[in-house]
Scaffold this motif. Structure first.
Motif, PDB file in Angstrom:
ATOM      1  N   LEU A 262       0.829  -1.206   0.000  1.00 57.19           N
ATOM      2  CA  LEU A 262       0.000   0.000   0.000  1.00 57.19           C
ATOM      3  C   LEU A 262       0.866   1.259   0.000  1.00 57.19           C
ATOM      4  O   LEU A 262       0.579   2.234  -0.702  1.00 57.19           O
ATOM      5  CB  LEU A 262      -0.926   0.002   1.224  1.00 57.19           C
ATOM      6  CG  LEU A 262      -2.049  -1.036   1.234  1.00 57.19           C
ATOM      7  CD1 LEU A 262      -2.787  -0.986   2.568  1.00 57.19           C
ATOM      8  CD2 LEU A 262      -3.022  -0.780   0.090  1.00 57.19           C
ATOM      9  N   LEU A 263       1.917   1.241   0.796  1.00 56.39           N
ATOM     10  CA  LEU A 263       2.808   2.398   0.849  1.00 56.39           C
ATOM     11  C   LEU A 263       3.506   2.606  -0.491  1.00 56.39           C
ATOM     12  O   LEU A 263       3.634   3.741  -0.971  1.00 56.39           O
ATOM     13  CB  LEU A 263       3.848   2.218   1.957  1.00 56.39           C
ATOM     14  CG  LEU A 263       3.325   2.220   3.394  1.00 56.39           C
ATOM     15  CD1 LEU A 263       4.471   2.008   4.367  1.00 56.39           C
ATOM     16  CD2 LEU A 263       2.617   3.529   3.724  1.00 56.39           C
ATOM     17  N   ALA A 268       3.575   5.749  -5.685  1.00 58.63           N
ATOM     18  CA  ALA A 268       3.560   5.786  -7.143  1.00 58.63           C
ATOM     19  C   ALA A 268       2.459   6.683  -7.681  1.00 58.63           C
ATOM     20  O   ALA A 268       2.594   7.284  -8.748  1.00 58.63           O
ATOM     21  CB  ALA A 268       3.400   4.371  -7.702  1.00 58.63           C
ATOM     22  N   THR A 269       1.360   6.767  -6.958  1.00 61.60           N
ATOM     23  CA  THR A 269       0.215   7.554  -7.434  1.00 61.60           C
ATOM     24  C   THR A 269       0.144   8.938  -6.812  1.00 61.60           C
ATOM     25  O   THR A 269      -0.657   9.762  -7.241  1.00 61.60           O
ATOM     26  CB  THR A 269      -1.093   6.811  -7.135  1.00 61.60           C
ATOM     27  OG1 THR A 269      -1.178   6.567  -5.718  1.00 61.60           O
ATOM     28  CG2 THR A 269      -1.131   5.476  -7.874  1.00 61.60           C
ATOM     29  N   ILE A 273       1.101  10.469  -0.315  1.00 65.02           N
ATOM     30  CA  ILE A 273       0.146   9.508   0.233  1.00 65.02           C
ATOM     31  C   ILE A 273       0.821   8.530   1.187  1.00 65.02           C
ATOM     32  O   ILE A 273       0.341   8.291   2.303  1.00 65.02           O
ATOM     33  CB  ILE A 273      -0.567   8.749  -0.910  1.00 65.02           C
ATOM     34  CG1 ILE A 273      -1.467   9.711  -1.688  1.00 65.02           C
ATOM     35  CG2 ILE A 273      -1.390   7.588  -0.345  1.00 65.02           C
ATOM     36  CD1 ILE A 273      -2.157   9.076  -2.871  1.00 65.02           C
ATOM     37  N   SER A 274       1.937   7.950   0.775  1.00 67.25           N
ATOM     38  CA  SER A 274       2.626   6.985   1.631  1.00 67.25           C
ATOM     39  C   SER A 274       3.131   7.651   2.911  1.00 67.25           C
ATOM     40  O   SER A 274       3.101   7.054   3.988  1.00 67.25           O
ATOM     41  CB  SER A 274       3.793   6.341   0.886  1.00 67.25           C
ATOM     42  OG  SER A 274       4.746   7.310   0.484  1.00 67.25           O
ATOM     43  N   GLU A 275       3.565   8.899   2.790  1.00 67.76           N
ATOM     44  CA  GLU A 275       4.023   9.626   3.981  1.00 67.76           C
ATOM     45  C   GLU A 275       2.884   9.808   4.976  1.00 67.76           C
ATOM     46  O   GLU A 275       3.053   9.656   6.182  1.00 67.76           O
ATOM     47  CB  GLU A 275       4.583  10.989   3.562  1.00 67.76           C
ATOM     48  CG  GLU A 275       5.025  11.845   4.739  1.00 67.76           C
ATOM     49  CD  GLU A 275       5.443  13.250   4.308  1.00 67.76           C
ATOM     50  OE1 GLU A 275       5.640  14.092   5.200  1.00 67.76           O
ATOM     51  OE2 GLU A 275       5.551  13.479   3.088  1.00 67.76           O
ATOM     52  N   LEU A 280      -0.081   8.326   9.982  1.00 72.21           N
ATOM     53  CA  LEU A 280      -1.238   7.832  10.719  1.00 72.21           C
ATOM     54  C   LEU A 280      -0.885   6.633  11.584  1.00 72.21           C
ATOM     55  O   LEU A 280      -1.416   6.464  12.683  1.00 72.21           O
ATOM     56  CB  LEU A 280      -2.351   7.434   9.744  1.00 72.21           C
ATOM     57  CG  LEU A 280      -3.179   8.559   9.117  1.00 72.21           C
ATOM     58  CD1 LEU A 280      -4.122   7.971   8.083  1.00 72.21           C
ATOM     59  CD2 LEU A 280      -3.966   9.312  10.177  1.00 72.21           C
ATOM     60  N   ALA A 281      -0.002   5.805  11.094  1.00 70.42           N
ATOM     61  CA  ALA A 281       0.291   4.542  11.775  1.00 70.42           C
ATOM     62  C   ALA A 281       1.144   4.715  13.026  1.00 70.42           C
ATOM     63  O   ALA A 281       1.123   3.866  13.913  1.00 70.42           O
ATOM     64  CB  ALA A 281       0.993   3.585  10.815  1.00 70.42           C
TER      65      ALA A 281
END
Length: 352
Positions: A262-263, A268-269, A273-275, A280-281
């Motif tokens: 997911l990260l 890639a998109t 987003i991954s950051e 959040l985690a």
């Protein structure tokens, strides 16, 4: 998948819970002995330099061996009288220097006896009582990479380390958990006796990360049999084992490989987003996900009107997940579970 060995009635003794001490046993003993020997050596040196004030009533000659002998009988208050101080200076040294050293050495040895016999027996008894009265604690079964990271994160989130019990067969891994202040037990988490020893049925949550999917699922089966109502979270790495873990009784199944995917897909998109997902985690991020039950005041209100000021994302109602955009979220009901985003202590509340 491995099978459980042995019978529930099989007697096997496991190491009890323990917590780290500030100074290792041999380190503490070494410090005490070094201090005692140092004080004795100091008195020997003083007696040697002032040997002219001593008299040997046997042969009249005060040798180094006589000095060591006289020092030991002086410190231990034995006093045979064969060697004695005769000058005023020698007697003053005995009164002002040797007597305080005598008490110091006595306290060192008495303290050592207390620490290694009485205190450690008391600590063992205390930990046994703690073990017997464990309740509402978090049990971590497996202290590999995932297990250790989860413990660190729990402590960062405010969980007391003394409220965490770590079970792992590796003493090396347990040392790390012990140094954090956790209760630890060196044992096999697939066995009923181990889980009963940590009072699994009284636990608040159980986190399973054994390193192998088959072992983790076996542990989940064992935990669920002993603790039907305790929430269980388990780490599995193969997609086809996720359904098996849920069938075994896990409430939450985490697939680190999938989360990593997911990260990667997010990066890639979209650049950020991954950051944001990683943010959040972790409790160290600017925002955090919070799961809680709705308050009485929030009942009847929309998910967009939470009292905490957080951003509502999802409602769980009677086991059904409802998104914030769905009509049911316009009216919160008693018993609803809300998942929301809040600014963390590290965040400033802006832009999140």
């Amino acid at each position: 998948m491995p099978t459980k060995k042995g019978h529930p009635s099989t007697k096997r003794r496991f190491k009890p819970l323990r917590r780290a001490v500030k100074i290792p046993v041999w380190g503490d003993l070494g410090i005490r002995l070094t201090l005692a020997l140092g004080l004795i050596g100091l008195v020997v040196a003083i007696h040697w330099f002032d040997r002219g004030g001593l008299v040997d009533n046997v042969d009249g000659d005060v040798s180094l061996l006589d000095i060591i002998y006289f020092t030991m009988i002086s410190i231990t208050t034995t006093g045979f009288g064969d060697i004695a101080p005769v000058t005023d200076r020698a007697r003053l040294i005995e009164a002002v220097i040797v007597t305080p050293v005598r008490f110091a050495v006595l306290f060192i040895f008495v303290g050592t006896a207390y620490n290694f016999i009485i205190k450690r027996s008391w600590e063992k008894w205390r930990m046994t009582r703690i073990q017997e009265n464990l309740e509402d604690h978090i049990v971590v079964l497996g202290y590999g990479i995932s297990g250790s990271e989860s413990v660190n994160e729990l402590i960062e989130r405010g969980t007391e380390a003394s409220n965490i019990v770590v079970v792992d067969p590796s003493e090396e891994r347990l040392t790390e958990a012990e140094n954090l202040g956790c209760n630890v037990m060196a044992a096999d988490a697939t066995r009923d006796q181990t889980l009963q020893a940590v009072r699994i049925a009284k636990a608040q949550n159980v986190l399973v990360s054994a390193g192998r999917d088959d072992t983790s699922i076996l542990i989940v089966l064992t935990v669920r049999a002993l603790a039907p109502h305790v929430p269980i979270s388990v780490v599995v790495r193969a997609d086809d084992n996720e359904s098996l873990a849920r069938q075994a009784g896990a409430n939450n199944v985490i697939n680190p490989v999938r989360f990593t995917g997911l990260l990667l897909a997010g990066s890639a998109t979209g650049t950020h987003i991954s950051e944001y997902l990683a943010d959040l985690a972790s409790v160290t991020g600017r925002v955090q996900l919070v799961e809680r039950e709705v308050t009485e005041e929030e009942c009847g209100q929309s998910i967009h009107q939470l009292e905490t000021g957080g951003v509502g994302l999802r409602v769980y109602r009677q086991g059904k997940a409802i998104g914030y955009w769905e009509k049911e979220c316009e009216c919160l009901l008693p018993g609803d579970i809300v998942v929301e985003i809040r600014p963390s202590e590290n965040g400033n509340g802006n832009g999140d």
